[in-house]
Write a protein that holds these residues in place. Structure first.
Motif, PDB file in Angstrom:
ATOM      1  N   GLN A 224      16.160 -11.721   0.632  1.00  0.00           N
ATOM      2  CA  GLN A 224      16.148 -10.261   0.622  1.00  0.00           C
ATOM      3  C   GLN A 224      15.831  -9.731  -0.766  1.00  0.00           C
ATOM      4  O   GLN A 224      15.076  -8.762  -0.915  1.00  0.00           O
ATOM      5  CB  GLN A 224      17.479  -9.696   1.120  1.00  0.00           C
ATOM      6  N   ALA A 225      16.377 -10.376  -1.798  1.00  0.00           N
ATOM      7  CA  ALA A 225      16.087  -9.954  -3.176  1.00  0.00           C
ATOM      8  C   ALA A 225      14.604 -10.132  -3.496  1.00  0.00           C
ATOM      9  O   ALA A 225      13.995  -9.271  -4.150  1.00  0.00           O
ATOM     10  CB  ALA A 225      16.953 -10.743  -4.158  1.00  0.00           C
ATOM     11  N   ALA A 226      14.005 -11.221  -3.033  1.00  0.00           N
ATOM     12  CA  ALA A 226      12.578 -11.463  -3.258  1.00  0.00           C
ATOM     13  C   ALA A 226      11.728 -10.417  -2.524  1.00  0.00           C
ATOM     14  O   ALA A 226      10.739  -9.914  -3.073  1.00  0.00           O
ATOM     15  CB  ALA A 226      12.199 -12.870  -2.821  1.00  0.00           C
ATOM     16  N   LEU A 227      12.114 -10.094  -1.294  1.00  0.00           N
ATOM     17  CA  LEU A 227      11.395  -9.057  -0.549  1.00  0.00           C
ATOM     18  C   LEU A 227      11.520  -7.703  -1.243  1.00  0.00           C
ATOM     19  O   LEU A 227      10.529  -6.976  -1.388  1.00  0.00           O
ATOM     20  CB  LEU A 227      11.924  -8.967   0.884  1.00  0.00           C
ATOM     21  N   ASP A 228      12.734  -7.369  -1.676  1.00  0.00           N
ATOM     22  CA  ASP A 228      12.958  -6.097  -2.379  1.00  0.00           C
ATOM     23  C   ASP A 228      12.142  -6.034  -3.666  1.00  0.00           C
ATOM     24  O   ASP A 228      11.560  -4.991  -3.995  1.00  0.00           O
ATOM     25  CB  ASP A 228      14.443  -5.897  -2.685  1.00  0.00           C
ATOM     26  N   ALA A 229      12.077  -7.152  -4.400  1.00  0.00           N
ATOM     27  CA  ALA A 229      11.301  -7.202  -5.645  1.00  0.00           C
ATOM     28  C   ALA A 229       9.808  -7.043  -5.359  1.00  0.00           C
ATOM     29  O   ALA A 229       9.094  -6.358  -6.107  1.00  0.00           O
ATOM     30  CB  ALA A 229      11.573  -8.509  -6.384  1.00  0.00           C
ATOM     31  N   ALA A 230       9.328  -7.657  -4.286  1.00  0.00           N
ATOM     32  CA  ALA A 230       7.911  -7.535  -3.927  1.00  0.00           C
ATOM     33  C   ALA A 230       7.575  -6.086  -3.578  1.00  0.00           C
ATOM     34  O   ALA A 230       6.557  -5.548  -4.028  1.00  0.00           O
ATOM     35  CB  ALA A 230       7.575  -8.461  -2.766  1.00  0.00           C
ATOM     36  N   VAL A 231       8.419  -5.431  -2.796  1.00  0.00           N
ATOM     37  CA  VAL A 231       8.186  -4.030  -2.438  1.00  0.00           C
ATOM     38  C   VAL A 231       8.210  -3.163  -3.698  1.00  0.00           C
ATOM     39  O   VAL A 231       7.333  -2.318  -3.898  1.00  0.00           O
ATOM     40  CB  VAL A 231       9.211  -3.537  -1.398  1.00  0.00           C
ATOM     41  N   ALA A 232       9.184  -3.370  -4.559  1.00  0.00           N
ATOM     42  CA  ALA A 232       9.265  -2.596  -5.808  1.00  0.00           C
ATOM     43  C   ALA A 232       8.014  -2.818  -6.657  1.00  0.00           C
ATOM     44  O   ALA A 232       7.463  -1.868  -7.221  1.00  0.00           O
ATOM     45  CB  ALA A 232      10.524  -2.969  -6.588  1.00  0.00           C
ATOM     46  N   GLY A 233       7.550  -4.071  -6.730  1.00  0.00           N
ATOM     47  CA  GLY A 233       6.343  -4.372  -7.494  1.00  0.00           C
ATOM     48  C   GLY A 233       5.103  -3.711  -6.923  1.00  0.00           C
ATOM     49  O   GLY A 233       4.251  -3.205  -7.662  1.00  0.00           O
ATOM     50  N   MET A 234       4.995  -3.685  -5.600  1.00  0.00           N
ATOM     51  CA  MET A 234       3.852  -3.003  -4.978  1.00  0.00           C
ATOM     52  C   MET A 234       3.934  -1.507  -5.215  1.00  0.00           C
ATOM     53  O   MET A 234       2.917  -0.846  -5.458  1.00  0.00           O
ATOM     54  CB  MET A 234       3.778  -3.323  -3.491  1.00  0.00           C
ATOM     55  N   LYS A 235       5.147  -0.946  -5.192  1.00  0.00           N
ATOM     56  CA  LYS A 235       5.300   0.490  -5.419  1.00  0.00           C
ATOM     57  C   LYS A 235       4.971   0.884  -6.852  1.00  0.00           C
ATOM     58  O   LYS A 235       4.366   1.931  -7.086  1.00  0.00           O
ATOM     59  CB  LYS A 235       6.719   0.939  -5.060  1.00  0.00           C
ATOM     60  N   ASP A 236       5.377   0.044  -7.832  1.00  0.00           N
ATOM     61  CA  ASP A 236       5.118   0.417  -9.227  1.00  0.00           C
ATOM     62  C   ASP A 236       3.784  -0.121  -9.754  1.00  0.00           C
ATOM     63  O   ASP A 236       3.419   0.121 -10.891  1.00  0.00           O
ATOM     64  CB  ASP A 236       6.281   0.007 -10.134  1.00  0.00           C
ATOM     65  N   GLY A 237       3.053  -0.852  -8.902  1.00  0.00           N
ATOM     66  CA  GLY A 237       1.727  -1.334  -9.293  1.00  0.00           C
ATOM     67  C   GLY A 237       1.703  -2.667 -10.013  1.00  0.00           C
ATOM     68  O   GLY A 237       0.634  -3.169 -10.353  1.00  0.00           O
ATOM     69  N   SER A 238       2.869  -3.268 -10.256  1.00  0.00           N
ATOM     70  CA  SER A 238       2.885  -4.554 -10.965  1.00  0.00           C
ATOM     71  C   SER A 238       2.528  -5.725 -10.051  1.00  0.00           C
ATOM     72  O   SER A 238       2.245  -6.816 -10.537  1.00  0.00           O
ATOM     73  CB  SER A 238       4.247  -4.782 -11.629  1.00  0.00           C
ATOM     74  N   LEU A 239       2.507  -5.516  -8.745  1.00  0.00           N
ATOM     75  CA  LEU A 239       2.116  -6.537  -7.777  1.00  0.00           C
ATOM     76  C   LEU A 239       1.043  -5.952  -6.876  1.00  0.00           C
ATOM     77  O   LEU A 239       1.260  -4.920  -6.234  1.00  0.00           O
ATOM     78  CB  LEU A 239       3.322  -6.979  -6.931  1.00  0.00           C
ATOM     79  N   GLN A 240      -0.113  -6.582  -6.869  1.00  0.00           N
ATOM     80  CA  GLN A 240      -1.217  -6.128  -6.032  1.00  0.00           C
ATOM     81  C   GLN A 240      -1.262  -6.962  -4.762  1.00  0.00           C
ATOM     82  O   GLN A 240      -1.327  -8.181  -4.824  1.00  0.00           O
ATOM     83  CB  GLN A 240      -2.552  -6.255  -6.781  1.00  0.00           C
ATOM     84  N   ALA A 241      -1.216  -6.309  -3.615  1.00  0.00           N
ATOM     85  CA  ALA A 241      -1.272  -7.018  -2.338  1.00  0.00           C
ATOM     86  C   ALA A 241      -2.677  -7.518  -2.046  1.00  0.00           C
ATOM     87  O   ALA A 241      -2.854  -8.468  -1.288  1.00  0.00           O
ATOM     88  CB  ALA A 241      -0.804  -6.097  -1.221  1.00  0.00           C
ATOM     89  N   CYS A 242      -3.677  -6.889  -2.645  1.00  0.00           N
ATOM     90  CA  CYS A 242      -5.063  -7.300  -2.446  1.00  0.00           C
ATOM     91  C   CYS A 242      -5.898  -6.727  -3.582  1.00  0.00           C
ATOM     92  O   CYS A 242      -5.419  -5.933  -4.383  1.00  0.00           O
ATOM     93  CB  CYS A 242      -5.579  -6.812  -1.103  1.00  0.00           C
ATOM     94  N   GLU A 243      -7.151  -7.161  -3.624  1.00  0.00           N
ATOM     95  CA  GLU A 243      -8.097  -6.578  -4.569  1.00  0.00           C
ATOM     96  C   GLU A 243      -8.825  -5.443  -3.874  1.00  0.00           C
ATOM     97  O   GLU A 243      -9.031  -5.482  -2.661  1.00  0.00           O
ATOM     98  CB  GLU A 243      -9.102  -7.632  -5.033  1.00  0.00           C
ATOM     99  N   LEU A 244      -9.217  -4.427  -4.640  1.00  0.00           N
ATOM    100  CA  LEU A 244      -9.948  -3.305  -4.058  1.00  0.00           C
ATOM    101  C   LEU A 244     -11.445  -3.502  -4.257  1.00  0.00           C
ATOM    102  O   LEU A 244     -11.896  -3.872  -5.339  1.00  0.00           O
ATOM    103  CB  LEU A 244      -9.509  -1.984  -4.689  1.00  0.00           C
ATOM    104  N   SER A 245     -12.184  -3.237  -3.186  1.00  0.00           N
ATOM    105  CA  SER A 245     -13.643  -3.280  -3.255  1.00  0.00           C
ATOM    106  C   SER A 245     -14.123  -2.025  -3.980  1.00  0.00           C
ATOM    107  O   SER A 245     -13.336  -1.101  -4.222  1.00  0.00           O
ATOM    108  CB  SER A 245     -14.224  -3.324  -1.843  1.00  0.00           C
ATOM    109  N   PRO A 246     -15.419  -1.962  -4.301  1.00  0.00           N
ATOM    110  CA  PRO A 246     -15.941  -0.727  -4.907  1.00  0.00           C
ATOM    111  C   PRO A 246     -15.740   0.500  -4.022  1.00  0.00           C
ATOM    112  O   PRO A 246     -15.775   1.626  -4.495  1.00  0.00           O
ATOM    113  CB  PRO A 246     -17.432  -1.032  -5.095  1.00  0.00           C
ATOM    114  N   PHE A 247     -15.508   0.272  -2.721  1.00  0.00           N
ATOM    115  CA  PHE A 247     -15.295   1.377  -1.789  1.00  0.00           C
ATOM    116  C   PHE A 247     -13.813   1.649  -1.565  1.00  0.00           C
ATOM    117  O   PHE A 247     -13.437   2.368  -0.646  1.00  0.00           O
ATOM    118  CB  PHE A 247     -15.989   1.073  -0.459  1.00  0.00           C
ATOM    119  N   GLN A 248     -12.954   1.016  -2.396  1.00  0.00           N
ATOM    120  CA  GLN A 248     -11.509   1.192  -2.345  1.00  0.00           C
ATOM    121  C   GLN A 248     -10.865   0.638  -1.067  1.00  0.00           C
ATOM    122  O   GLN A 248      -9.807   1.082  -0.654  1.00  0.00           O
ATOM    123  CB  GLN A 248     -11.119   2.662  -2.537  1.00  0.00           C
ATOM    124  N   SER A 249     -11.515  -0.355  -0.457  1.00  0.00           N
ATOM    125  CA  SER A 249     -10.907  -1.037   0.686  1.00  0.00           C
ATOM    126  C   SER A 249     -10.317  -2.361   0.189  1.00  0.00           C
ATOM    127  O   SER A 249     -10.739  -2.911  -0.825  1.00  0.00           O
ATOM    128  CB  SER A 249     -11.931  -1.286   1.792  1.00  0.00           C
TER     129      SER A 249
END
Length: 108
Positions: A76-101
């Motif tokens: 649960q702590a790892a999941l919470d940290a991943a969500v916090a990282g995605m929210k603050d931008g320190s963890l990227q779930a994917c790369e963005l294409s030039p079209f922002q996809s």
């Protein structure tokens, strides 16, 4: 076989598979629609696209339902940290294409 549902809480939407669905990655459709109705009612609704992502709590994980007892405090702590990282931008779930996809990350 265990699986992860997509788009909606598939533990709820496909009860015949409840013994298999560990968790679902959800689009929080009920929240999205409710927020849109509230904005229209308040006169603040705008035409056009709306960004719905983890920073606005419009996507996320469903409850673990029958599998909750298997979610350790460490997991649960790892999941919470991943969500916090995605929210603050320190963890990227994917790369963005030039079209922002979202595209799969490239490896060097």
């Amino acid at each position: 076989i265990h699986g992860i549902g997509v788009d909606v809480d598939q533990f709820i939407s496909t009860p015949e598979f409840q013994s298999c669905i560990v968790v679902s990655a959800e689009k929080k459709l009920k929240k999205n629609v409710s927020d849109a109705i509230a904005a229209i009612a308040a006169g603040t609704g705008k035409a056009g696209g709306v960004k719905l992502d983890i920073t606005t709590d419009d996507v996320g994980l469903s409850p673990f339902h029958a599998f909750q007892s298997q979610v350790t405090p460490e997991l649960q702590a790892a999941l919470d940290a991943a969500v916090a990282g995605m929210k603050d931008g320190s963890l990227q779930a994917c790369e963005l294409s030039p079209f922002q996809s979202c595209v799969m990350p490239t490896t060097p």
